[in-house]
Design a protein around this motif. Structure first.
Motif, PDB file in Angstrom:
ATOM      1  N   LEU A  67       0.830  -1.199   0.000  1.00  0.00           N
ATOM      2  CA  LEU A  67       0.000   0.000   0.000  1.00  0.00           C
ATOM      3  C   LEU A  67       0.868   1.255   0.000  1.00  0.00           C
ATOM      4  N   ALA A  68       1.936   1.260   0.797  1.00  0.00           N
ATOM      5  CA  ALA A  68       2.836   2.402   0.832  1.00  0.00           C
ATOM      6  C   ALA A  68       3.554   2.570  -0.508  1.00  0.00           C
ATOM      7  N   MET A  69       3.902   1.469  -1.137  1.00  0.00           N
ATOM      8  CA  MET A  69       4.572   1.537  -2.439  1.00  0.00           C
ATOM      9  C   MET A  69       3.643   2.153  -3.481  1.00  0.00           C
ATOM     10  N   HIS A  70       2.366   1.740  -3.485  1.00  0.00           N
ATOM     11  CA  HIS A  70       1.412   2.302  -4.446  1.00  0.00           C
ATOM     12  C   HIS A  70       1.218   3.794  -4.208  1.00  0.00           C
ATOM     13  N   ARG A  71       1.206   4.216  -2.942  1.00  0.00           N
ATOM     14  CA  ARG A  71       1.053   5.634  -2.640  1.00  0.00           C
ATOM     15  C   ARG A  71       2.264   6.414  -3.144  1.00  0.00           C
ATOM     16  N   LYS A  72       3.475   5.880  -2.881  1.00  0.00           N
ATOM     17  CA  LYS A  72       4.688   6.571  -3.293  1.00  0.00           C
ATOM     18  C   LYS A  72       4.781   6.692  -4.806  1.00  0.00           C
ATOM     19  N   GLU A  73       4.351   5.660  -5.525  1.00  0.00           N
ATOM     20  CA  GLU A  73       4.419   5.668  -6.985  1.00  0.00           C
ATOM     21  C   GLU A  73       3.317   6.511  -7.619  1.00  0.00           C
ATOM     22  N   GLY A  74       2.378   6.996  -6.809  1.00  0.00           N
ATOM     23  CA  GLY A  74       1.311   7.835  -7.334  1.00  0.00           C
ATOM     24  C   GLY A  74       0.146   7.083  -7.925  1.00  0.00           C
ATOM     25  N   LEU A  75       0.135   5.753  -7.753  1.00  0.00           N
ATOM     26  CA  LEU A  75      -0.943   4.962  -8.342  1.00  0.00           C
ATOM     27  C   LEU A  75      -2.291   5.326  -7.740  1.00  0.00           C
ATOM     28  N   LEU A  76      -2.354   5.489  -6.431  1.00  0.00           N
ATOM     29  CA  LEU A  76      -3.620   5.799  -5.777  1.00  0.00           C
ATOM     30  C   LEU A  76      -4.132   7.171  -6.205  1.00  0.00           C
ATOM     31  N   ARG A  77      -3.223   8.132  -6.338  1.00  0.00           N
ATOM     32  CA  ARG A  77      -3.628   9.475  -6.766  1.00  0.00           C
ATOM     33  C   ARG A  77      -4.167   9.459  -8.191  1.00  0.00           C
ATOM     34  N   ARG A  78      -3.528   8.681  -9.063  1.00  0.00           N
ATOM     35  CA  ARG A  78      -3.998   8.620 -10.444  1.00  0.00           C
ATOM     36  C   ARG A  78      -5.359   7.929 -10.532  1.00  0.00           C
TER      37      ARG A  78
ATOM     38  N   PRO B 109       4.732   6.728   5.969  1.00  0.00           N
ATOM     39  CA  PRO B 109       4.903   7.538   4.766  1.00  0.00           C
ATOM     40  C   PRO B 109       5.586   6.846   3.599  1.00  0.00           C
ATOM     41  N   SER B 110       6.330   5.744   3.845  1.00  0.00           N
ATOM     42  CA  SER B 110       7.125   5.150   2.768  1.00  0.00           C
ATOM     43  C   SER B 110       7.121   3.630   2.876  1.00  0.00           C
ATOM     44  N   THR B 111       7.621   2.987   1.809  1.00  0.00           N
ATOM     45  CA  THR B 111       7.661   1.531   1.783  1.00  0.00           C
ATOM     46  C   THR B 111       8.581   0.982   2.861  1.00  0.00           C
ATOM     47  N   ASN B 112       9.768   1.550   2.985  1.00  0.00           N
ATOM     48  CA  ASN B 112      10.708   1.069   4.004  1.00  0.00           C
ATOM     49  C   ASN B 112      10.152   1.242   5.409  1.00  0.00           C
ATOM     50  N   ALA B 113       9.493   2.370   5.639  1.00  0.00           N
ATOM     51  CA  ALA B 113       8.888   2.596   6.952  1.00  0.00           C
ATOM     52  C   ALA B 113       7.765   1.607   7.211  1.00  0.00           C
TER      53      ALA B 113
ATOM     54  N   GLY C 223      -9.085  -1.147  13.844  1.00  0.00           N
ATOM     55  CA  GLY C 223      -8.104  -1.085  12.763  1.00  0.00           C
ATOM     56  C   GLY C 223      -8.714  -0.598  11.463  1.00  0.00           C
ATOM     57  N   THR C 224      -9.877  -1.120  11.109  1.00  0.00           N
ATOM     58  CA  THR C 224     -10.520  -0.739   9.851  1.00  0.00           C
ATOM     59  C   THR C 224     -10.980   0.711   9.875  1.00  0.00           C
ATOM     60  N   LEU C 225     -11.673   1.121  10.945  1.00  0.00           N
ATOM     61  CA  LEU C 225     -12.168   2.492  11.030  1.00  0.00           C
ATOM     62  C   LEU C 225     -11.015   3.491  11.060  1.00  0.00           C
ATOM     63  N   SER C 226      -9.959   3.177  11.788  1.00  0.00           N
ATOM     64  CA  SER C 226      -8.815   4.083  11.852  1.00  0.00           C
ATOM     65  C   SER C 226      -8.105   4.166  10.505  1.00  0.00           C
ATOM     66  N   ALA C 227      -7.996   3.030   9.820  1.00  0.00           N
ATOM     67  CA  ALA C 227      -7.354   3.040   8.506  1.00  0.00           C
ATOM     68  C   ALA C 227      -8.147   3.882   7.524  1.00  0.00           C
ATOM     69  N   VAL C 228      -9.468   3.744   7.543  1.00  0.00           N
ATOM     70  CA  VAL C 228     -10.316   4.558   6.660  1.00  0.00           C
ATOM     71  C   VAL C 228     -10.190   6.036   7.011  1.00  0.00           C
ATOM     72  N   ARG C 229     -10.122   6.323   8.293  1.00  0.00           N
ATOM     73  CA  ARG C 229     -10.060   7.741   8.726  1.00  0.00           C
ATOM     74  C   ARG C 229      -8.744   8.387   8.359  1.00  0.00           C
ATOM     75  N   PHE C 230      -7.637   7.686   8.497  1.00  0.00           N
ATOM     76  CA  PHE C 230      -6.333   8.319   8.344  1.00  0.00           C
ATOM     77  C   PHE C 230      -5.627   7.975   7.023  1.00  0.00           C
ATOM     78  N   PHE C 231      -6.249   7.141   6.198  1.00  0.00           N
ATOM     79  CA  PHE C 231      -5.550   6.714   4.983  1.00  0.00           C
ATOM     80  C   PHE C 231      -5.336   7.899   4.044  1.00  0.00           C
ATOM     81  N   ARG C 232      -4.099   8.009   3.557  1.00  0.00           N
ATOM     82  CA  ARG C 232      -3.742   9.072   2.610  1.00  0.00           C
ATOM     83  C   ARG C 232      -3.533   8.468   1.237  1.00  0.00           C
ATOM     84  N   TRP C 233      -4.272   8.972   0.265  1.00  0.00           N
ATOM     85  CA  TRP C 233      -4.157   8.434  -1.100  1.00  0.00           C
ATOM     86  C   TRP C 233      -2.923   8.945  -1.816  1.00  0.00           C
ATOM     87  N   SER C 234      -2.300  10.015  -1.313  1.00  0.00           N
ATOM     88  CA  SER C 234      -1.065  10.530  -1.908  1.00  0.00           C
ATOM     89  C   SER C 234      -0.138  10.978  -0.797  1.00  0.00           C
ATOM     90  N   GLN C 235       1.141  11.099  -1.123  1.00  0.00           N
ATOM     91  CA  GLN C 235       2.124  11.502  -0.113  1.00  0.00           C
ATOM     92  C   GLN C 235       1.984  12.978   0.232  1.00  0.00           C
TER      93      GLN C 235
END
Length: 267
Positions: A99-110, A182-186, A255-267
Motif C-alpha cells: 500500500l505504501a509503495m502504491h502511494r509513493k508511486e502515485g498509483l492511488l492518486r492517479r 509515509p514510505s515503503t521502508n517505513a 483497525g478498519t475504522l482508523s485506517a479509513v479515517r487516516f488513509f492518505r491516497w497521496s504523499q
C-alpha cells in the motif's frame, strides 16, 4: 461544463461508468503480479513459519497430548502458532508495504481521477493477501500431514470461522500501518516491529507460561495471542474464550475504522 451547457452545444457527455468485473479482475491480477515479483514478500511469509515449525517438529511430533484424541504437541500447540504467524506476516508486514509503495508511486492518486476508485487497490490487496495466506496454510498443513501425520480439527467449520476472524484482524492492523506510514521502508519496519511485539507477547517464541503475567495478559488481548488461543480451542473442539473473540473483534473494528479515517491516497 454542466448538463444544460452540454445539451445546448449538442454534445451528450455519457455518465462515468463504475468499474465492471473485467476492471476488478485486471486490478486483482496486477496486485498478484506485484506480490509474485517481490521475492522476499512472497517467500518469507510462506517459508519462514515453515522452517521454524520444522525446527520444533522433530522433537515434538511423537509426544501425544493427553485427552487430545491422539494428537501430538506439534499439531495441538506448534501448528496453531505457525498458521497464525503466516496470517500475521502477510497482513501486518506484506500488505502495508504494498500500500505504501502504491502511494509513493502515485498509483492511488492517479486512480482517484478515474472511475476506478483507489479503494479498489485495498480490496484487491486483501484478496491477494487471502490467497497468499491460503497457500501458506496449504503448504504448512501438507508438510505436517505428509511428514508427521495430521488428524485435523475436531470442529472444521468453527476452525474456518476463527481463521477468517484472525485474518480480518491482522489485515485491519496491516491497513492501519499502511495508512499511517509515509514510505515503503517505513511500512516494512513498522509492520515487522508490530509483528514481533505481538508475536513475542502472544507465545510465538515459546509458551505464554514462560512470560511475566502482565505481558502474557496483554498478549492475549493483541491479535496474535488472541488468534493463537481461539485457533487452538477451535481445532480441539474446546470452548472459545469470549475475551479472545472480543479482542479480535476490537482489532477488526478499530483497525478498519482508523485506517479509513487516516488513509492518505497521496504523499
Amino acid at each position: 461544463m454542466n448538463a444544460s451547457a452540454a445539451g445546448a452545444t449538442g454534445f451528450d457527455i455519457p455518465p462515468a461508468r463504475r468499474p465492471g468485473l473485467d476492471a476488478w479482475g485486471q486490478m486483482i491480477l496486477a496486485e498478484g503480479r506485484s506480490v509474485v515479483r517481490d521475492t522476499a514478500g512472497l517467500v518469507v511469509p510462506l517459508g519462514l513459519p515453515l522452517l521454524l515449525m520444522l525446527a520444533q517438529a522433530f522433537g515434538n511430533s511423537e509426544q501425544i497430548v493427553p485427552d487430545s484424541g491422539g494428537r501430538s504437541v506439534l499439531e495441538v500447540f506448534i501448528l496453531p502458532v505457525t498458521l497464525v504467524m503466516i496470517v500475521a506476516l502477510v497482513g501486518v508486514v506484506n500488505m502495508p508495504s504494498f500500500l505504501a509503495m502504491h502511494r509513493k508511486e502515485g498509483l492511488l492518486r492517479r486512480l482517484a481521477a478515474t472511475p476506478a476508485h483507489p479503494a479498489m487497490v485495498l480490496v484487491s490487496q486483501v484478496i491477494i493477501s487471502a490467497l497468499q495466506t491460503a497457500a501458506g496454510f496449504a503448504l504448512a498443513l501438507g508438510v505436517v500431514g505428509f511428514a508427521f501425520g495430521l488428524r485435523g480439527p475436531v470442529d472444521l467449520a468453527r476452525t474456518i470461522g476463527v481463521v477468517l476472524l484472525i485474518a480480518a484482524a491482522m489485515y485491519a492492523v496491516g491497513m492501519l500501518v499502511g495508512a499511517l506510514v509515509p514510505s515503503t521502508n517505513a511500512a516494512i519496519a513498522v509492520g515487522l516491529l508490530a509483528f514481533l511485539l505481538m508475536g513475542a507477547a502472544g507465545g510465538m517464541f515459546g509458551g505464554t507460561d514462560n512470560l511475566p503475567q502482565g505481558i502474557a495478559t496483554v498478549g492475549e488481548w493483541l491479535p496474535y495471542g488472541a488468534g493463537v488461543q481461539v485457533f487452538e480451542a477451535a481445532w480441539m473442539g474446546q470452548q472459545i474464550e469470549t475475551d479472545h473473540l472480543l479482542a479480535l473483534g476490537i482489532a477488526v473494528v478499530l483497525g478498519t475504522l482508523s485506517a479509513v479515517r487516516f488513509f492518505r491516497w497521496s504523499q
